[in-house]
Design a protein around this motif. Structure first.
Motif, PDB file in Angstrom:
ATOM      1  N   THR A  56       0.991  -1.153   0.030  1.00 28.26           N
ATOM      2  CA  THR A  56       0.039  -0.123  -0.115  1.00 28.26           C
ATOM      3  C   THR A  56       0.790   1.135   0.087  1.00 28.26           C
ATOM      4  O   THR A  56       1.809   1.298   0.742  1.00 28.26           O
ATOM      5  CB  THR A  56      -0.968   0.078   1.395  1.00 28.26           C
ATOM      6  OG1 THR A  56      -1.643  -1.039   1.245  1.00 28.26           O
ATOM      7  CG2 THR A  56      -1.814   1.288   1.358  1.00 28.26           C
ATOM      8  N   THR A  57       0.548   2.109  -1.001  1.00 27.26           N
ATOM      9  CA  THR A  57       1.241   3.494  -0.772  1.00 27.26           C
ATOM     10  C   THR A  57       0.192   4.463  -0.578  1.00 27.26           C
ATOM     11  O   THR A  57      -0.708   4.706  -1.220  1.00 27.26           O
ATOM     12  CB  THR A  57       1.907   3.785  -2.481  1.00 27.26           C
ATOM     13  OG1 THR A  57       2.771   2.741  -2.736  1.00 27.26           O
ATOM     14  CG2 THR A  57       2.669   4.882  -2.171  1.00 27.26           C
ATOM     15  N   ARG A  58       0.629   5.200   0.287  1.00 28.71           N
ATOM     16  CA  ARG A  58      -0.133   6.799   0.734  1.00 28.71           C
ATOM     17  C   ARG A  58       0.581   7.746   0.468  1.00 28.71           C
ATOM     18  O   ARG A  58       1.759   7.691   0.644  1.00 28.71           O
ATOM     19  CB  ARG A  58      -0.568   6.677   2.086  1.00 28.71           C
ATOM     20  CG  ARG A  58      -1.290   5.625   2.268  1.00 28.71           C
ATOM     21  CD  ARG A  58      -2.737   5.531   1.710  1.00 28.71           C
ATOM     22  NE  ARG A  58      -3.795   4.489   2.253  1.00 28.71           N
ATOM     23  CZ  ARG A  58      -4.395   3.586   1.570  1.00 28.71           C
ATOM     24  NH1 ARG A  58      -4.331   3.854  -0.041  1.00 28.71           N
ATOM     25  NH2 ARG A  58      -5.210   2.757   1.904  1.00 28.71           N
ATOM     26  N   THR A  59      -0.024   9.100   0.038  1.00 34.48           N
ATOM     27  CA  THR A  59       0.973  10.069  -0.047  1.00 34.48           C
ATOM     28  C   THR A  59       0.684  11.398   0.598  1.00 34.48           C
ATOM     29  O   THR A  59      -0.634  11.696   0.865  1.00 34.48           O
ATOM     30  CB  THR A  59       0.661  10.584  -1.869  1.00 34.48           C
ATOM     31  OG1 THR A  59      -0.497  10.793  -2.087  1.00 34.48           O
ATOM     32  CG2 THR A  59       1.315   9.291  -2.633  1.00 34.48           C
ATOM     33  N   GLY A  60       1.598  12.295   0.765  1.00 32.31           N
ATOM     34  CA  GLY A  60       1.277  13.707   1.316  1.00 32.31           C
ATOM     35  C   GLY A  60       1.988  14.445   0.587  1.00 32.31           C
ATOM     36  O   GLY A  60       2.953  14.112  -0.111  1.00 32.31           O
ATOM     37  N   SER A  61       1.731  15.655   0.607  1.00 31.47           N
ATOM     38  CA  SER A  61       2.486  16.701  -0.264  1.00 31.47           C
ATOM     39  C   SER A  61       2.690  18.143   0.603  1.00 31.47           C
ATOM     40  O   SER A  61       1.777  18.400   1.434  1.00 31.47           O
ATOM     41  CB  SER A  61       2.128  16.920  -1.461  1.00 31.47           C
ATOM     42  OG  SER A  61       0.615  17.723  -1.369  1.00 31.47           O
ATOM     43  N   ALA A  62       3.723  18.775   0.435  1.00 28.38           N
ATOM     44  CA  ALA A  62       4.116  20.067   1.219  1.00 28.38           C
ATOM     45  C   ALA A  62       4.692  21.134   0.056  1.00 28.38           C
ATOM     46  O   ALA A  62       4.992  20.521  -0.958  1.00 28.38           O
ATOM     47  CB  ALA A  62       4.730  19.759   2.366  1.00 28.38           C
TER      48      ALA A  62
ATOM     49  N   HIS B  33       2.146  24.906   2.995  1.00 23.52           N
ATOM     50  CA  HIS B  33       0.891  24.280   3.075  1.00 23.52           C
ATOM     51  C   HIS B  33       1.123  22.741   2.926  1.00 23.52           C
ATOM     52  O   HIS B  33       1.931  22.322   2.031  1.00 23.52           O
ATOM     53  CB  HIS B  33       0.046  24.671   1.988  1.00 23.52           C
ATOM     54  CG  HIS B  33      -0.492  26.104   2.385  1.00 23.52           C
ATOM     55  ND1 HIS B  33       0.174  27.194   2.033  1.00 23.52           N
ATOM     56  CD2 HIS B  33      -1.392  26.502   3.056  1.00 23.52           C
ATOM     57  CE1 HIS B  33      -0.400  28.188   2.441  1.00 23.52           C
ATOM     58  NE2 HIS B  33      -1.561  28.014   2.873  1.00 23.52           N
ATOM     59  N   VAL B  34       0.320  21.811   3.638  1.00 17.28           N
ATOM     60  CA  VAL B  34       0.434  20.453   3.433  1.00 17.28           C
ATOM     61  C   VAL B  34      -1.022  19.751   3.308  1.00 17.28           C
ATOM     62  O   VAL B  34      -1.798  20.318   3.657  1.00 17.28           O
ATOM     63  CB  VAL B  34       1.047  19.881   4.968  1.00 17.28           C
ATOM     64  CG1 VAL B  34       0.024  20.170   6.029  1.00 17.28           C
ATOM     65  CG2 VAL B  34       1.372  18.303   4.765  1.00 17.28           C
ATOM     66  N   SER B  35      -0.888  18.807   2.433  1.00 11.63           N
ATOM     67  CA  SER B  35      -2.135  18.170   1.871  1.00 11.63           C
ATOM     68  C   SER B  35      -1.781  16.760   2.152  1.00 11.63           C
ATOM     69  O   SER B  35      -0.792  16.010   1.874  1.00 11.63           O
ATOM     70  CB  SER B  35      -2.467  18.485   0.606  1.00 11.63           C
ATOM     71  OG  SER B  35      -2.627  19.684   0.687  1.00 11.63           O
ATOM     72  N   THR B  36      -2.958  15.882   2.410  1.00  9.63           N
ATOM     73  CA  THR B  36      -2.962  14.330   2.150  1.00  9.63           C
ATOM     74  C   THR B  36      -3.529  13.734   1.065  1.00  9.63           C
ATOM     75  O   THR B  36      -4.799  14.418   0.706  1.00  9.63           O
ATOM     76  CB  THR B  36      -3.159  13.664   3.682  1.00  9.63           C
ATOM     77  OG1 THR B  36      -4.698  14.152   3.978  1.00  9.63           O
ATOM     78  CG2 THR B  36      -2.406  14.216   4.894  1.00  9.63           C
TER      79      THR B  36
END
Length: 141
Positions: free
Chosen positions: A2-8, A20-23
């Motif tokens: 499983t791969t989950r992502t977040g970004s900043a 700003h951070v998002s999931t």
């Protein structure tokens, strides 16, 4: 797997920058973070808070499954994680994650509860990820 992502995203540099951070799930969507949310009291999030939430939720789920696997059918688990950020030479380092667990599990004795909780602490994926001291204070009510 499983791969989950977040970004900043961080606009500007240093103390004057704003991030700003998002999931992937959308639970966080352009949530603000920066120097003031990390080291002062400005509203927003910070990496240590996110790690604490990840560790608390991962450990609690791991413990839930371990207790079910040991034959326990009911219970309530509540975990707080306190992630410590300390000065490390010229930078900073996350040095520990302190888990505090309060649980109600009918029919379990303290010795079995402690054993299963310690195994869950050692084996939850976020515990394995962190290269820091991880402590656990568990109380059964």
């Amino acid at each position: 797997m499983t791969t989950r992502t977040g970004s900043a995203r961080y606009d500007g540099l240093g103390k004057d920058g704003k991030g700003h951070v998002s999931t992937q799930s959308g639970v966080l969507s352009d949530s603000p973070y920066g120097f003031n949310t990390r080291f002062e009291d400005e509203p927003g999030t910070n990496p240590e808070e996110l790690i604490a939430a990840a560790h608390a939720s991962c450990f609690t789920m791991a413990l839930s499954f371990a207790l079910a696997g040991a034959g326990h059918a009911d219970g309530t688990l509540e975990t707080k994680a306190a992630v410590k950020l300390e000065k490390d030479g010229a930078g900073f380092k996350v040095t520990r994650s302190d888990l505090t667990l309060t649980a109600s599990v009918p029919g379990i004795d303290q010795a079995e509860f402690d054993r299963i909780a310690q195994e869950a602490k050692a084996n939850c994926p976020i515990s394995k990820l962190l290269n820091a001291e991880i402590t656990l204070q568990a109380s059964l009510t």
